[in-house]
Design a protein around this motif. Structure first.
Motif, short mmCIF file in Angstrom:
data_model
loop_
_atom_site.label_atom_id
_atom_site.label_comp_id
_atom_site.label_asym_id
_atom_site.label_seq_id
_atom_site.Cartn_x
_atom_site.Cartn_y
_atom_site.Cartn_z
N GLY A 92 -20.61 -32.15 3.09
CA GLY A 92 -20.03 -31.98 4.51
C GLY A 92 -19.50 -30.72 4.46
N GLN A 95 -22.07 -28.11 5.18
CA GLN A 95 -22.70 -28.16 6.34
C GLN A 95 -21.91 -27.78 7.63
OE1 GLN A 95 -25.84 -29.18 6.54
NE2 GLN A 95 -25.98 -29.26 8.87
N LEU A 96 -20.59 -28.12 7.51
CA LEU A 96 -19.60 -27.60 8.64
C LEU A 96 -19.54 -26.02 8.82
CD1 LEU A 96 -16.58 -29.88 8.40
CD2 LEU A 96 -18.16 -29.80 10.00
N GLY A 99 -23.90 -24.86 8.23
CA GLY A 99 -24.97 -25.75 8.75
C GLY A 99 -25.88 -25.20 9.65
N GLY A 104 -26.11 -27.53 3.72
CA GLY A 104 -25.64 -28.79 3.39
C GLY A 104 -26.81 -29.80 2.95
N ALA A 128 -25.34 -29.22 13.61
CA ALA A 128 -24.78 -28.70 12.32
C ALA A 128 -23.34 -29.27 12.28
CB ALA A 128 -24.63 -27.46 12.07
N ASP A 131 -23.57 -33.37 12.22
CA ASP A 131 -24.14 -33.64 10.79
C ASP A 131 -22.95 -33.42 9.49
OD1 ASP A 131 -26.14 -34.54 9.22
OD2 ASP A 131 -26.91 -32.56 8.70
N GLY A 132 -22.21 -32.42 9.74
CA GLY A 132 -21.19 -32.27 8.75
C GLY A 132 -20.08 -33.36 8.88
#
Length: 151
Positions: A92, A95-96, A99, A104, A128, A131-132
């Protein structure tokens, strides 16, 4: 008159009125409560915690702890699904912050989705970010092998 049967015979006295005798072990002693005396024939080996031995039907390997399953080296979640070697917190956070490059998704082994995020710059940052957040908060996210991410 005596208190005998009117037919002249006494019924045989049954020591157990239900007709069942307690089980006997091979040494001729009665079985008591489980865990006392001799082990019962066909009893489970202690230490595995699973009926019939190690999970997955694998025999215990020398040097491995009792109950070790090579298909789930990090154990199982409460629903019986094996845990992954990847962390959902790491996935996570990657991804943050990265992303837009799909890092991630590459981390957890979803190469196709990672490439899609790489070529679209993470859906212009929106994909992104969402998703995170989903990777950090979801308990059902799996890696490329179908194992649940550890939290």
């Amino acid at each position: 008159m005596s208190d005998s049967n009117p037919y002249g015979q006494q019924p045989p006295q049954d020591p157990n009125p239900y007709g069942q005798q307690p089980p006997q072990d091979p040494y001729g002693q009665q079985q008591g409560a489980p865990g006392y005396g001799y082990p019962q024939q066909g009893a489970q080996q202690p230490g595995y915690g699973y009926p019939g031995g190690a999970p997955g039907g694998y025999p215990p390997q020398p040097g491995m702890p009792m109950g070790y399953d090579p298909n789930a080296p990090y154990g199982y979640d409460p629903y019986g699904r094996p845990y992954s070697d990847k962390s959902k917190i790491v996935a996570g956070v990657l991804q943050l912050f990265l992303g837009y490059l799909g890092v991630g998704r590459f981390y957890i082994g979803n190469v196709g989705m990672g490439l899609a995020q790489l070529f679209t710059c993470g859906g212009f940052g929106i994909w992104a970010l969402i998703d995170g957040i989903i990777l950090l908060t979801s308990n059902n996210t799996t890696d490329a092998n179908g194992r649940v991410l550890r939290g």
